[in-house]
Write an enzyme that holds these catalytic residues in place. Structure first.
Site, mmCIF file in Angstrom:
data_model
loop_
_atom_site.group_PDB
_atom_site.id
_atom_site.type_symbol
_atom_site.label_atom_id
_atom_site.label_comp_id
_atom_site.label_asym_id
_atom_site.label_seq_id
_atom_site.Cartn_x
_atom_site.Cartn_y
_atom_site.Cartn_z
ATOM 1 N N GLU A 94 46.900 15.832 23.990
ATOM 2 C CA GLU A 94 46.806 14.738 25.055
ATOM 3 C C GLU A 94 45.677 13.711 24.659
ATOM 4 O O GLU A 94 44.601 14.191 23.890
ATOM 5 C CB GLU A 94 46.086 15.190 26.413
ATOM 6 N N ASP A 203 31.384 25.885 19.104
ATOM 7 C CA ASP A 203 31.069 24.986 18.013
ATOM 8 C C ASP A 203 30.587 23.735 18.619
ATOM 9 O O ASP A 203 30.951 22.600 18.377
ATOM 10 C CB ASP A 203 32.157 24.738 16.974
#
Length: 313
Positions: A94, A203
């Site tokens: 997306e 992360d």
């Protein structure tokens, strides 16, 4: 890029390639290439890597879908990813139309990250069902009952020993990091057990946070937080929080929002160097330079914290 890659990605996502109206190169991170694709129906983001294997984006898709399944924070929808028959590895996502965040956007991200950390998998264990990646590096995983053991044996030691084998860490520096790994359980387990396992982004630096233009129904001025590029596993929530401090970019409103939803446990500042050690080793492996010294200093801080705790006895 090879037009065949775009055609393959569109077809895999059920988009007729003839519906593509235009493309624009955009950042795909420090590892990959990226392309915004405009179609008659919807804009999408194509990310590819000519040197990666197809598993590289398959594990990214799995991580994004695991985060999205919690429903705590917005995650880009995975539309498709490459298969073995494709000549180049890619993932189609997306498209997120970005907007500048306001203080309330960061506050919301803090609350939503706390909600994400309330999610877990693995029946009370730490780890993940398969190895994945952090940046461009392999990230080993397995399920374990002992958080300190996981952190030492699957995060700290493998990278430290690889760096020593490459000559990046001296024997003395490696010994300092190894001793920090030895102390992981004593330093981290009590807080980890009290908090319980959390699904981690893995992360969480500021470059992996986007803020989307508000969607219909949102109050004016609020940009919606979006998390991208995860290195997902189940661990102690302070891993993500330590990463946000290490490289900066997260304002006070973020931490205020987090603490309102789930206050950080006392002693989190003492444990932070142990959690910073892993991303610093990752950066030492990828970029060298000052990250090597920073990793050793984090390991030394772990040693000092352990020594003070021992003296208090």
């Amino acid at each position: 890029m090879d037009p065949a890659v775009l055609r393959s990605a569109c077809r895999a996502a059920g988009i007729d390639p003839s519906e593509v109206l235009g493309t624009r190169l955009v950042g795909g991170g420090c590892v990959n290439e990226g392309l915004k694709v405009r179609t008659r129906g919807v804009d999408v983001f194509l990310k590819w890597n000519a040197t990666a294997g197809h598993r590289f984006f398959r594990v990214e898709a799995e991580g994004l879908e695991a985060l999205a399944a919690c429903g705590a924070v917005r995650i880009p929808a995975v539309l498709a990813h490459s298969q073995e028959c494709d000549s180049v590895a890619w993932i189609l996502l997306e498209w997120i139309e970005e907007s500048a965040p306001h203080e309330d956007s960061w506050h919301r991200l803090g609350r939503e990250l706390a909600a994400l950390h309330r999610c877990s998998e693995g029946d009370g264990r730490y780890g993940w069902h398969a190895d994945n990646v952090i940046g461009s590096l392999p990230q080993p995983n397995r399920w374990t009952e002992d958080w300190g053991d996981f952190w030492a044996e699957l995060r700290i030691r493998p990278l430290a020993r690889e760096l020593a084998g490459r000559g990046t860490l001296s024997a003395r520096q490696l010994d300092t990091v190894e001793r920090a790994a030895d102390r992981a359980g004593a330093l981290l387990n009590k807080a980890a057990e009290a908090d319980g396992p959390s699904l981690l982004h893995g992360d969480l630096w500021s470059g992996n946070v986007l803020f989307a233009r508000r969607r219909e129904g949102r109050r004016s001025g609020e940009a919606e937080p979006v998390l991208i590029d995860p290195a997902v596993y189940v661990g102690h929530r302070e891993v993500d929080l330590a990463m946000t401090r290490l490289f900066g970019g997260f304002p006070r409103a973020f931490y205020r929002g987090y603490d309102e939803a789930w206050p950080r446990r006392p002693g989190h500042e003492r444990r932070r160097p142990a959690y910073e050690l892993y991303p610093l080793l990752v950066h030492a492996r990828l970029f060298g330079g000052g990250y090597v010294g920073a990793a050793v200093r984090a390991a030394e801080a772990v040693g000092r914290t352990h020594a003070r705790a021992f003296r208090r006895g």
